[in-house]
Design an enzyme around this catalytic site. Structure first.
Site, PDB file in Angstrom:
ATOM      1  N   GLY A  52       0.844  -1.201   0.000  1.00 16.37           N
ATOM      2  CA  GLY A  52       0.000   0.000   0.000  1.00 16.37           C
ATOM      3  C   GLY A  52       0.872   1.242   0.000  1.00 16.37           C
ATOM      4  O   GLY A  52       0.635   2.199   0.737  1.00 16.37           O
ATOM      5  N   HIS A  53       1.915   1.216  -0.826  1.00 23.13           N
ATOM      6  CA  HIS A  53       2.796   2.373  -0.974  1.00 23.13           C
ATOM      7  C   HIS A  53       3.676   2.183  -2.227  1.00 23.13           C
ATOM      8  O   HIS A  53       3.703   1.109  -2.823  1.00 23.13           O
ATOM      9  CB  HIS A  53       3.655   2.595   0.276  1.00 23.13           C
ATOM     10  CG  HIS A  53       4.461   1.408   0.691  1.00 23.13           C
ATOM     11  ND1 HIS A  53       4.182   0.647   1.799  1.00 23.13           N
ATOM     12  CD2 HIS A  53       5.542   0.832   0.120  1.00 23.13           C
ATOM     13  CE1 HIS A  53       5.052  -0.328   1.903  1.00 23.13           C
ATOM     14  NE2 HIS A  53       5.895  -0.240   0.897  1.00 23.13           N
ATOM     15  N   ALA A  54       4.376   3.257  -2.562  1.00 23.73           N
ATOM     16  CA  ALA A  54       5.393   3.203  -3.618  1.00 23.73           C
ATOM     17  C   ALA A  54       6.677   3.760  -3.008  1.00 23.73           C
ATOM     18  O   ALA A  54       6.669   4.310  -1.899  1.00 23.73           O
ATOM     19  CB  ALA A  54       4.961   4.049  -4.809  1.00 23.73           C
ATOM     20  N   ARG A  99       2.583  -0.821  -4.836  1.00 18.11           N
ATOM     21  CA  ARG A  99       2.425  -2.272  -4.636  1.00 18.11           C
ATOM     22  C   ARG A  99       1.520  -2.563  -3.446  1.00 18.11           C
ATOM     23  O   ARG A  99       1.536  -1.849  -2.438  1.00 18.11           O
ATOM     24  CB  ARG A  99       3.764  -3.003  -4.486  1.00 18.11           C
ATOM     25  CG  ARG A  99       4.447  -3.027  -3.110  1.00 18.11           C
ATOM     26  CD  ARG A  99       5.044  -1.695  -2.668  1.00 18.11           C
ATOM     27  NE  ARG A  99       5.733  -0.956  -3.673  1.00 18.11           N
ATOM     28  CZ  ARG A  99       7.024  -1.081  -3.948  1.00 18.11           C
ATOM     29  NH1 ARG A  99       7.763  -1.865  -3.215  1.00 18.11           N
ATOM     30  NH2 ARG A  99       7.584  -0.336  -4.879  1.00 18.11           N
TER      31      ARG A  99
END
Ligand code: T46
Length: 139
Positions: A52-54, A99
């Site tokens: 839940g981040h890049a 992702r």
């Protein structure tokens, strides 16, 4: 600019043996960057989601060294879900790719080989900010 289409899946060197197999990752030989950090995720409770981040600059290879899980990669335009379920298959997640990880099987272990040390400032953990990052990347 990275997209999900240049996040390749590679097959790691596998040495077969009747007593068990060995897979190998070597800097500069198997992968195109120097590994500066290895971490692994385990004891994931059923139904948990991770990611839940890049990352702004970090790139990494992700391997299901045991069990299986899905990784959803997203470049702000396209997304796809990849099931990792073999200890010799590695997914390259390049910088600037969102992702999420889901559907971990019981006892699974996710090993990650990362290009950089841990840095909280490298995270983009808000999807709206990620979309803006991708637009700015194009300029
Ligand atoms: C990714 C997926 C596959 C550290 O202190 N050092 C570290 O090297 C890492 C990876 C994490 N942490 C701390 C930071 C947070 O307090 O552990 C906690 C959870 O980390 P994070 O939210 O990054 O965990 P995941 O599983 O959501 O994501 C990680 C990677 O960050 C990410 O790049 O692709 O694993």
């Amino acid at each position: 600019m990275n997209t999900i289409f240049n996040c390749d899946i590679i097959e790691l060197k596998k040495i077969n043996n009747r007593a068990g197999n060995i897979s190998v990752v070597e800097n500069d030989l198997s992968i195109p960057f120097k590994i500066n950090r290895v971490y692994y995720i385990y004891d994931v409770p059923g139904g948990s989601d991770r990611g839940g981040h890049a990352h702004k600059t970090l790139e990494q290879y992700v391997v299901a060294v045991s069990g299986a899980f899905d990784i959803i990669i997203d470049d702000g335009r396209n997304k796809k879900s990849i099931r990792l379920d073999r200890p010799y298959i590695a997914l390259h997640i390049k910088k600037g790719i969102w992702r999420e990880m889901r559907n971990f099987t019981s006892g699974s272990v996710c090993m990650v080989m990362a290009s950089l040390p841990y840095d909280k400032e490298d995270y983009i953990d808000n999807y709206k900010a990620f979309k803006k990052f991708k637009i700015d990347e194009k300029k």
